[in-house]
Design a protein around this motif. Sequence first.
Motif, PDB file in Angstrom:
ATOM      1  N   UNK A   1       0.827  -1.207   0.000  1.00  0.00           N
ATOM      2  CA  UNK A   1       0.000   0.000   0.000  1.00  0.00           C
ATOM      3  C   UNK A   1       0.858   1.252   0.000  1.00  0.00           C
ATOM      4  N   UNK A   2       1.893   1.254   0.829  1.00  0.00           N
ATOM      5  CA  UNK A   2       2.780   2.420   0.924  1.00  0.00           C
ATOM      6  C   UNK A   2       3.562   2.612  -0.370  1.00  0.00           C
ATOM      7  N   UNK A   3       4.075   1.531  -0.949  1.00  0.00           N
ATOM      8  CA  UNK A   3       4.833   1.621  -2.198  1.00  0.00           C
ATOM      9  C   UNK A   3       3.958   2.194  -3.311  1.00  0.00           C
ATOM     10  N   UNK A   4       2.720   1.727  -3.416  1.00  0.00           N
ATOM     11  CA  UNK A   4       1.795   2.268  -4.437  1.00  0.00           C
ATOM     12  C   UNK A   4       1.581   3.757  -4.231  1.00  0.00           C
ATOM     13  N   UNK A   5       1.397   4.168  -2.989  1.00  0.00           N
ATOM     14  CA  UNK A   5       1.149   5.584  -2.683  1.00  0.00           C
ATOM     15  C   UNK A   5       2.371   6.427  -3.015  1.00  0.00           C
TER      16      UNK A   5
END
Length: 149
Positions: free
Chosen positions: A142-146
């Motif tokens: 989730x963090x990488x996508x953001x």
Amino acid sequence: MSLSAKIMEAMKDAMRAKDTVTLESLRAIKSAILLAQTESGAKEEISEEDEIKLLQRLVKQRKDSANIYIQQGRQDLADPEIEQAAVIEKFLPAQLSEEEVEAVVKRIVADNGFAGMADMGKVMGIASKELAGSADGKTISTVVKRVLA
């Protein structure tokens, strides 16, 4: 003290306290460790990294089961799964917050010059190795996508 030794001590305490949920959780951990040792054919204990992965998998299984039970309106079945997940999590290293994971991911992106979603796989590979045991894969993803968006 190895994880197996910690589990055995905790099992003894749970038996004395007649804490069935904790005892059941600890037996699941012990069983998974023994299974992992026999799969690898190793006579000695499994590595600490493998132990962490194993515990994370057990917690994920419990949480996924609890979510399914909740969706089906079976809170009576979800509660023991949630309680077991909490017991197993006590043996994991402290989990990083989403903000701490984001700081690590931003550093990885900056250090390696990654940009855009095309590099997500590369970032995930590095971040997963670096954050192993400190954060679950879903949070990292989730963090990488953001960060890459």
